[in-house]
Design a protein around this motif. Structure first.
Motif, PDB file in Angstrom:
ATOM      1  N   LEU A   1       0.842  -1.190   0.000  1.00 36.65           N
ATOM      2  CA  LEU A   1       0.000   0.000   0.000  1.00 36.65           C
ATOM      3  C   LEU A   1       0.878   1.241   0.000  1.00 36.65           C
ATOM      4  CD1 LEU A   1      -2.423  -1.247   2.793  1.00 36.65           C
ATOM      5  CD2 LEU A   1      -2.851  -1.296   0.324  1.00 36.65           C
ATOM      6  N   GLY A   2       0.619   2.157  -0.925  1.00 41.34           N
ATOM      7  CA  GLY A   2       1.435   3.354  -1.054  1.00 41.34           C
ATOM      8  C   GLY A   2       0.793   4.556  -0.377  1.00 41.34           C
ATOM      9  N   TYR A   3       1.540   5.203   0.482  1.00 39.13           N
ATOM     10  CA  TYR A   3       1.050   6.365   1.209  1.00 39.13           C
ATOM     11  C   TYR A   3       1.430   7.674   0.520  1.00 39.13           C
ATOM     12  CZ  TYR A   3      -0.022   3.375   5.260  1.00 39.13           C
ATOM     13  OH  TYR A   3      -0.553   2.426   6.090  1.00 39.13           O
TER      14      TYR A   3
ATOM     15  N   GLY B   1       3.997   0.964   2.663  1.00 40.46           N
ATOM     16  CA  GLY B   1       5.081   1.769   2.105  1.00 40.46           C
ATOM     17  C   GLY B   1       5.112   3.142   2.736  1.00 40.46           C
ATOM     18  N   ARG B   2       5.441   3.179   4.009  1.00 40.75           N
ATOM     19  CA  ARG B   2       5.431   4.436   4.758  1.00 40.75           C
ATOM     20  C   ARG B   2       6.762   5.181   4.622  1.00 40.75           C
ATOM     21  NH1 ARG B   2       1.570   4.982   8.922  1.00 40.75           N
ATOM     22  NH2 ARG B   2       0.239   3.176   9.277  1.00 40.75           N
ATOM     23  N   GLY B   3       6.675   6.501   4.468  1.00 46.16           N
ATOM     24  CA  GLY B   3       7.855   7.341   4.542  1.00 46.16           C
ATOM     25  C   GLY B   3       8.025   7.873   5.953  1.00 46.16           C
ATOM     26  N   GLY B   4       8.842   8.903   6.109  1.00 47.63           N
ATOM     27  CA  GLY B   4       9.124   9.415   7.435  1.00 47.63           C
ATOM     28  C   GLY B   4       8.117  10.428   7.933  1.00 47.63           C
ATOM     29  N   THR B   5       7.656  11.328   7.064  1.00 47.20           N
ATOM     30  CA  THR B   5       6.735  12.382   7.471  1.00 47.20           C
ATOM     31  C   THR B   5       5.289  11.894   7.369  1.00 47.20           C
ATOM     32  OG1 THR B   5       6.615  13.233   5.213  1.00 47.20           O
ATOM     33  CG2 THR B   5       8.329  14.126   6.628  1.00 47.20           C
ATOM     34  N   PRO B   6       4.335  12.508   8.112  1.00 50.48           N
ATOM     35  CA  PRO B   6       2.937  12.095   8.021  1.00 50.48           C
ATOM     36  C   PRO B   6       2.367  12.142   6.610  1.00 50.48           C
ATOM     37  CG  PRO B   6       3.241  13.410   9.983  1.00 50.48           C
ATOM     38  CD  PRO B   6       4.554  13.456   9.226  1.00 50.48           C
ATOM     39  N   SER B   7       2.766  13.119   5.812  1.00 49.63           N
ATOM     40  CA  SER B   7       2.248  13.196   4.445  1.00 49.63           C
ATOM     41  C   SER B   7       2.770  12.072   3.559  1.00 49.63           C
ATOM     42  CB  SER B   7       2.603  14.552   3.826  1.00 49.63           C
ATOM     43  OG  SER B   7       3.981  14.827   3.952  1.00 49.63           O
ATOM     44  N   ARG B   8       3.782  11.329   4.049  1.00 50.61           N
ATOM     45  CA  ARG B   8       4.259  10.153   3.333  1.00 50.61           C
ATOM     46  C   ARG B   8       3.979   8.877   4.143  1.00 50.61           C
ATOM     47  NH1 ARG B   8       9.592   9.694   2.577  1.00 50.61           N
ATOM     48  NH2 ARG B   8       9.132   8.209   0.932  1.00 50.61           N
TER      49      ARG B   8
ATOM     50  N   MET C   1       2.551  -8.209   9.597  1.00 53.60           N
ATOM     51  CA  MET C   1       2.632  -6.886   9.001  1.00 53.60           C
ATOM     52  C   MET C   1       4.025  -6.699   8.425  1.00 53.60           C
ATOM     53  SD  MET C   1       2.138  -3.055  10.604  1.00 53.60           S
ATOM     54  CE  MET C   1       3.820  -3.015  11.159  1.00 53.60           C
ATOM     55  N   ARG C   2       4.088  -6.003   7.314  1.00 50.10           N
ATOM     56  CA  ARG C   2       5.382  -5.677   6.710  1.00 50.10           C
ATOM     57  C   ARG C   2       5.384  -4.180   6.424  1.00 50.10           C
ATOM     58  NH1 ARG C   2       8.748  -9.314   3.090  1.00 50.10           N
ATOM     59  NH2 ARG C   2      10.281  -7.963   2.096  1.00 50.10           N
ATOM     60  N   LEU C   3       6.522  -3.512   6.641  1.00 55.59           N
ATOM     61  CA  LEU C   3       6.587  -2.095   6.341  1.00 55.59           C
ATOM     62  C   LEU C   3       7.999  -1.708   5.923  1.00 55.59           C
ATOM     63  CD1 LEU C   3       6.716   0.150   9.517  1.00 55.59           C
ATOM     64  CD2 LEU C   3       7.071  -2.317   9.631  1.00 55.59           C
ATOM     65  N   THR C   4       8.078  -0.586   5.244  1.00 55.30           N
ATOM     66  CA  THR C   4       9.378  -0.048   4.856  1.00 55.30           C
ATOM     67  C   THR C   4       9.849   0.948   5.908  1.00 55.30           C
ATOM     68  OG1 THR C   4       8.322   1.726   3.601  1.00 55.30           O
ATOM     69  CG2 THR C   4       8.949  -0.240   2.377  1.00 55.30           C
ATOM     70  N   GLU C   5      11.133   1.033   6.073  1.00 50.07           N
ATOM     71  CA  GLU C   5      11.765   2.090   6.868  1.00 50.07           C
ATOM     72  C   GLU C   5      12.844   2.694   5.980  1.00 50.07           C
ATOM     73  OE1 GLU C   5      10.320   2.945   9.440  1.00 50.07           O
ATOM     74  OE2 GLU C   5      10.262   1.510  11.071  1.00 50.07           O
ATOM     75  N   GLN C   6      12.827   4.021   5.806  1.00 47.02           N
ATOM     76  CA  GLN C   6      13.640   4.630   4.765  1.00 47.02           C
ATOM     77  C   GLN C   6      14.517   5.764   5.304  1.00 47.02           C
ATOM     78  OE1 GLN C   6      10.758   5.995   1.884  1.00 47.02           O
ATOM     79  NE2 GLN C   6       9.628   4.064   1.952  1.00 47.02           N
ATOM     80  N   GLY C   7      15.614   5.965   4.606  1.00 48.94           N
ATOM     81  CA  GLY C   7      16.444   7.150   4.806  1.00 48.94           C
ATOM     82  C   GLY C   7      16.821   7.414   6.248  1.00 48.94           C
ATOM     83  N   GLU C   8      16.601   8.663   6.653  1.00 45.78           N
ATOM     84  CA  GLU C   8      16.998   9.078   7.996  1.00 45.78           C
ATOM     85  C   GLU C   8      16.177   8.395   9.083  1.00 45.78           C
ATOM     86  OE1 GLU C   8      13.654  11.818   6.837  1.00 45.78           O
ATOM     87  OE2 GLU C   8      15.336  10.834   5.861  1.00 45.78           O
TER      88      GLU C   8
END
Length: 369
Positions: A96-98, A137-144, A165-172
């Motif tokens: 799922l893309g956020y 597919g969560r990013g770091g900020t709420p909008s992502r 559950m599976r999720l991404t953790e990205q970048g910083e």
């Protein structure tokens, strides 16, 4: 060539060396079936003739999320694909893309589309007797898609996890959550506990109340309309975005794994979510994380009453988490600094910024009340 490389990696290092094959911007069952076809063309088959690879469609836009359950139903009704799923232990991953759903429709519409998609996908998998793993597919900020670990997990619909559950953790975010051993252990502890908590209990007792769903639909609809009226329909918005944010510099930074835009052109629709959000962070607007929320809340109060929304905030983890995420973004925004950046856009800034400031004020007032 990609599938030949996958085949070689599995031959040398074992099948577990390669994770699920993610189909970005999946729109229909043909996208997943194409993976099986290309794999067979490349000779990527196991002893029984099956493709030894999990296929994970990634639904990213609000429209694709709305049709995700229909796509999964079509796939599981297809004898060829159903046989493939059976060969994989009757397990299916759906991502799922956020980020793109939020960039396209605003935060409230994105979150509500994701919530409904999770529920519908879970029901399809349950009827088919398939173990579904939702890949966030969560990013770091709420909008992502970013959120507090425990609160974000407990905000998911009742009965969709089943301990998985599976999720991404990205970048910083990797450094922030796992950079120190103690913090890493605490992060994993919080997430594991939340998954276990969300996977237990009576699903019917935690089911969504119809009046909550109706009010959230109003919030999402009005939020999307307000957001798109500015970002996609106002002819002055792109010049404002190009002048009032450092997007031109960000596009030239060669620090990401992918280019800033999917295709050529200066429109928002072609820009990837990371530079989009990063640009608004730099000028302290933080616009993708809150714009349209105030309009949505105001419309819901008019249509359903303030008491109902207070009840949603008190009794519905999804809505409480949404408000908490927006509150955090509003606290980080600085309209004084944002106004200085708006001045770089000249007359365009003079016209657009007062409306942005008014929506910020309305959103802040309603969130704080």
């Amino acid at each position: 060539d990609v599938f030949r490389a996958i085949s070689e990696a599995q031959r040398v290092f074992g099948q577990e060396a390669i994770g699920p094959y993610i189909i970005s911007m999946a729109q229909g069952p043909d996208d997943a079936l194409a993976v099986l076809y290309l794999a067979r063309c490349a000779g990527l088959t196991g002893p029984g003739g099956g493709v030894p690879l999990d296929v994970a469609p990634l639904f990213e836009t609000v429209g694709d999320l709305d049709h995700a359950a229909e796509t999964l139903t079509s796939l599981l009704d297809d004898p060829l694909y159903r046989a493939h799923v059976a060969s994989r232990g009757d397990r299916q991953i759906v991502m799922l893309g956020y980020s793109d759903s939020s960039k396209e429709s605003g935060l409230a519409s994105s979150r509500w589309a994701l919530y409904r998609a999770e529920s519908a996908l879970s029901e399809v998998a349950d009827r088919a007797g398939v173990e579904l793993t939702l890949f966030h597919g969560r990013g770091g900020t709420p909008s992502r898609g970013g959120s507090k670990p425990r609160a974000g997990i407990l905000a998911q619909p009742a009965g969709v996890m089943h301990g998985r559950m599976r999720l991404t953790e990205q970048g910083e975010i990797i450094h922030a959550k796992y950079g120190l051993r103690g913090i890493a252990l605490r992060t994993l502890e919080l997430m594991t506990g939340a998954v276990l908590e969300a996977s237990t209990g009576d699903r019917d007792a935690r089911s969504l109340r119809p009046e909550f769903a109706a009010a959230m639909t109003t919030i999402a609809r009005e939020g999307r309309s307000t957001y798109r009226a500015l970002v996609y329909e106002d002819p002055d918005f792109i010049p404002y975005f190009r002048s009032a944010t450092p997007i031109d510099v960000i596009e030239r930074l060669e620090i990401g794994s992918r280019p800033a835009s999917r295709r050529s052109g200066g429109g928002v629709e072609n820009l990837r979510a990371i530079p989009w959000v990063f640009s608004w962070m730099q000028n302290r607007h933080l616009l993708p994380g809150w714009y349209g929320i105030g309009a949505g809340l105001a419309a819901a109060i008019d249509a359903h009453g303030e008491d109902l929304l207070r009840g949603m905030a008190s009794d519905w983890p999804f809505f409480d988490n949404l408000l908490a995420d927006v509150e955090m973004v509003l606290a980080k925004a600085d309209m004084g600094i944002a106004e200085c950046y708006a001045g770089l856009a000249g007359e365009t800034g003079d016209r657009l910024f007062p409306g942005i400031l008014a929506e910020y004020g309305r959103t802040r007032t309603l969130i704080c009340n």
